[in-house]
Design a protein around this motif. Structure first.
Motif, PDB file in Angstrom:
ATOM      1  N   PHE A  58       0.797  -1.221   0.000  1.00  0.00           N
ATOM      2  CA  PHE A  58       0.000   0.000   0.000  1.00  0.00           C
ATOM      3  C   PHE A  58       0.835   1.278   0.000  1.00  0.00           C
ATOM      4  N   THR A  59       1.960   1.259   0.675  1.00  0.00           N
ATOM      5  CA  THR A  59       2.707   2.526   0.770  1.00  0.00           C
ATOM      6  C   THR A  59       3.905   2.565  -0.176  1.00  0.00           C
ATOM      7  N   TYR A  60       4.013   1.551  -1.043  1.00  0.00           N
ATOM      8  CA  TYR A  60       5.182   1.538  -1.907  1.00  0.00           C
ATOM      9  C   TYR A  60       4.831   1.082  -3.325  1.00  0.00           C
ATOM     10  N   THR A  61       4.285  -0.151  -3.431  1.00  0.00           N
ATOM     11  CA  THR A  61       4.004  -0.680  -4.757  1.00  0.00           C
ATOM     12  C   THR A  61       2.908   0.111  -5.465  1.00  0.00           C
ATOM     13  N   PRO A  63       1.801   3.224  -4.941  1.00  0.00           N
ATOM     14  CA  PRO A  63       2.260   4.549  -5.408  1.00  0.00           C
ATOM     15  C   PRO A  63       3.120   4.480  -6.662  1.00  0.00           C
ATOM     16  N   ILE A  64       3.982   3.461  -6.751  1.00  0.00           N
ATOM     17  CA  ILE A  64       4.847   3.379  -7.928  1.00  0.00           C
ATOM     18  C   ILE A  64       4.028   3.036  -9.173  1.00  0.00           C
ATOM     19  N   GLN A  66       0.858   3.617  -9.667  1.00  0.00           N
ATOM     20  CA  GLN A  66       0.067   4.812 -10.008  1.00  0.00           C
ATOM     21  C   GLN A  66       0.908   5.827 -10.773  1.00  0.00           C
ATOM     22  N   MET A  67       2.125   5.997 -10.296  1.00  0.00           N
ATOM     23  CA  MET A  67       2.988   6.978 -10.948  1.00  0.00           C
ATOM     24  C   MET A  67       3.298   6.561 -12.386  1.00  0.00           C
ATOM     25  N   ARG A  70       0.625   7.241 -14.838  1.00  0.00           N
ATOM     26  CA  ARG A  70       0.468   8.638 -15.266  1.00  0.00           C
ATOM     27  C   ARG A  70       1.378   8.991 -16.430  1.00  0.00           C
TER      28      ARG A  70
END
Lengths: 430, 280
Positions: A58-61, A63-64, A66-67, A70
């Protein structure tokens, strides 16, 4: 005799296991009980791993991921010109679009406010300079447009009659675009919508990728050249003395990256310790001090120093397990020291070498801090470019994300290779 | 590595050369770190040894950069920030990492290699990518520029070191001790706290020290995530080095070198303890 004595017993056993399966003390079938116990053990093991696993997810994979997502997003045109986007899909790209498309565009221009159309115009203007004024002008006149809209728009501005404008709009209504990846590899769409290399003077990214790779490669080679003899010495010395010398390897390992980088800045400056030393011993002239920092040389020296322990430690842990008797055996059978080393010892160190090489190279290609501080203009890595573009406009940001994704894919491929060849569980420090 | 008596002349020469080369490499490894300590006592704002310093003239040395550092409210505040972030994230990372390592070293663990690779990956992924992703993530949740986001990010970066170190410690663990404990009537909880934990403690502390130093050293993520409130010392150092390097930074750097020597000593003592336990 023996055979005869054994075979009835075997037969008895077989029939017993067929008719009544083995059971545990409380009467459950042994197989089921075993499976249950194993399942419980598996679940327990998973439960222990779960907190960190979920936390990282949740706090690493996420976000990556999602980035990365984009980096292909392109919602501006589709969201802000909804009617045109719907209508232009049927256009075959030949000549000018039909009246319906022009009508949809007139409608969108009328509906969209200054900021909506402004955003589209800014987005498209980067691909077709001058389009911003065409669109903004038409937006201001949109209330007066009457059917047929094709004539109305053409009367407003000649550019509406340019097929390339419509090709561009059609291309940009796709909400997912490879455009930033093309740019990251120094390609672009030309005005006809073909993929072509960018003009030579605007090509930057491929050469920085290449520079990142060759400088990391060179740094890796330098760490091998320096790490191999040291690891060998440590592995062959008596343990007490090896542990003492090991501190000299571990001290830089434990020292802050920034501290080591600032140490190199201090040492390598034109007025720094190294240059003063060289001038004092008249190796270089006072007016001709060496430029050792804020260029590629600075990056290479500092990073070799910083990454050297990552080469020594895996080499050492493999070399320590090689019995010295093997080399001695080779010598006793007549091999020269060099030959014994090359044909007996060296091949056995390859696992450690592979681990060190991959580790140093993987860490090197992602470096940011050290090149940023000592690399000057020439000695930068792709990470520095990513960080630089990250703070720019939206399209610059997406370009940065595309560059980051390419870098990440490269690193993950190497990491996969590392896992295949070495195995992460072999990774150890100290 | 002593040479046998029958070594030829060439071998002796080569051996001597080899030792000299190794000596030079050790010098290359350590000298740059050690040299900043005397330089941080320079009385002049230069980054080289002055004539006074080389002749051991007391006038060449001064504590002014240390005074500078310790009397600056911003520096003190940023050092406090760094330690607060590092200690908090170390506690969380050590807990999560130790649990994960205990699970990974179970014989029954499914997909061990893949899961280990995943848990270690934050160590491998370039920091700029992690930093950018976490920045976007916490900004969307309105949590950027908070201690929370920085601490969580440092847990991500520190946990792999704990997993690696504790897994290594567990690989030398004698499972018979668990059975012995259980056969003597201890339940799982008692066995864990009275048998497993004390034996693993050196490994866990070593992992914790790694997580601590990782957080304390980390620059890139905090560069993106920290606001003026949370600025840790690394960010101040980084911008200091980028703009105009002042010897104050060398004073801080020397303190950090002393800190890493302290941590290294602790690690060495832990290692010796483990070795004694294993052999005894």
């Amino acid at each position: 005799m023996t055979d005869a004595a054994v075979s009835p017993g075997m037969g008895l056993n077989q029939t017993a296991s067929k008719s009544a399966p083995l059971t545990t003390a409380d009467g459950k079938p042994l197989k089921a009980a075993l499976r249950k116990a194993n399942g419980r053990a598996r679940r327990n093991a998973l439960l222990l791993v779960a907190p960190l696993f979920v936390f990282l997810l949740f706090t690493y994979t996420i976000p990556i991921v999602q980035m990365m997502a984009r980096s292909v997003m392109n919602p501006e045109v589709a969201n802000n010109l909804p009617n045109t986007s719907a209508a232009i899909g049927d256009w075959d790209g030949e000549g000018l679009p039909s009246e319906e498309v022009f009508a949809a565009m007139a409608q969108d221009l009328k509906n969209g406010g200054r900021s909506t159309i402004g955003r589209v115009a800014a987005r498209l203007n980067t691909d077709m300079p001058g389009l911003r004024s065409t669109m903004m002008g038409a937006m201001r006149d949109a209330d007066e447009f009457q059917a047929p809209f094709k004539e109305a728009l053409l009367a407003d501005d000649d550019d509406w009659g340019d097929p390339r404008l419509w090709t561009l709009i059609k291309r940009e209504t796709r909400t997912i675009t490879p455009a930033y990846y093309l740019r990251a590899l120094d390609y672009e769409y030309d005005q006809a919508g073909e993929i072509v290399p960018r003009p030579e003077n605007l090509q930057v990214y491929r050469s920085i990728f290449w520079q990142t790779a060759w400088m990391s490669g060179l740094i890796t080679i330098l760490t091998i050249l320096m790490g191999y003899p040291v690891a060998h010495l440590l592995a062959t010395l008596p343990l007490k003395r090896a542990n003492l010398l090991m501190i000299l390897v571990l001290l830089p390992f434990w020292t802050s990256l920034l501290v080591r980088t600032s140490a190199w800045i201090v040492l390598l400056q034109q007025e720094g310790v190294v240059n003063n030393f060289l001038v004092f011993f008249q190796i270089v002239d006072d007016n001709d001090r060496m430029r050792l920092i804020y260029n590629r040389i600075g990056t290479i020296i500092a990073m070799t120093h910083i990454l050297l322990p990552f080469m020594i430690l895996p080499l050492y842990s493999v070399m320590k397990t090689i019995p010295p008797s093997l080399t001695r055996a080779a010598r006793s059978m007549g091999a020269t020291p060099l030959r014994a080393h090359l044909t007996v010892y060296m091949p056995l160190t390859i696992p450690g070498l592979a681990a060190g090489v991959l580790l140093v190279f993987i860490l090197a290609i992602g470096y940011y801090i050290t090149p940023a501080l000592v690399g000057g203009e020439g000695g930068i890595f792709i990470s520095n470019l990513i960080a630089d573009r990250m703070t720019g406009s939206l399209s610059q940001l997406r370009l940065a994300l595309a560059l980051a994704t390419i870098l990440l894919v490269g690193v993950l491929v190497l990491y996969w290779l590392f896992n295949r060849l070495v195995g992460v569980e072999r990774l150890k420090f100290g | 590595m002593a040479l046998p008596d029958h070594a030829t002349r060439l071998e002796r020469v080569w051996h001597r050369t080899y030792l000299i080369i190794c000596g030079l490499i050790f010098f290359f490894l350590v000298a740059p770190i050690i040299v900043i300590i005397p330089l941080s006592f320079n009385a002049t704002p230069y980054f080289t040894f002055t004539k006074e310093m080389l002749t051991f003239n007391p006038d060449g040395y001064s504590m002014r950069w240390y005074d500078d550092l310790l009397s600056s409210r911003e520096w003190i505040r940023s050092i406090q920030n760094s330690f607060f972030i590092a200690i908090t994230s170390t506690i969380i990372a050590t807990t999560l990492g130790t649990l994960a390592a205990l699970g990974l070293s179970r014989r029954e663990m499914p997909a061990r290699a893949a899961i280990t690779a995943f848990l270690i990956s934050p160590m491998i992924v370039p920091l700029i990518i992690t930093a950018a992703a976490l920045f976007a993530f916490y900004a969307r949740a309105n949590l950027s520029q908070t201690y929370f986001s920085i601490i969580m990010s440092h847990v991500v970066l520190g946990a792999p070191f704990v997993v690696i170190t504790v897994t290594a410690a567990l690989s030398g663990f004698d499972n018979q001790l668990i059975r012995a404990s259980q056969s003597l009537g201890a339940n799982q909880v008692t066995t864990f706290f009275k048998v497993i934990l004390p034996l693993l403690l050196p490994g866990i502390i070593a992992g914790g020290l790694f997580a601590f130093i990782t957080s304390l050293d980390e620059v890139v993520v905090v560069l993106f995530l920290a606001g003026p409130e949370q600025t840790p010392m690394t960010v101040r150092m980084f911008s200091g080095l980028r703009e105009e390097i002042s010897p104050t930074i060398l004073a801080l750097a020397s303190i950090l070198v002393a800190l890493s020597i302290g941590l290294l000593t602790m690690m060495e003592l832990l290692r010796r303890r483990t070795e004694r336990q294993r052999s005894g």
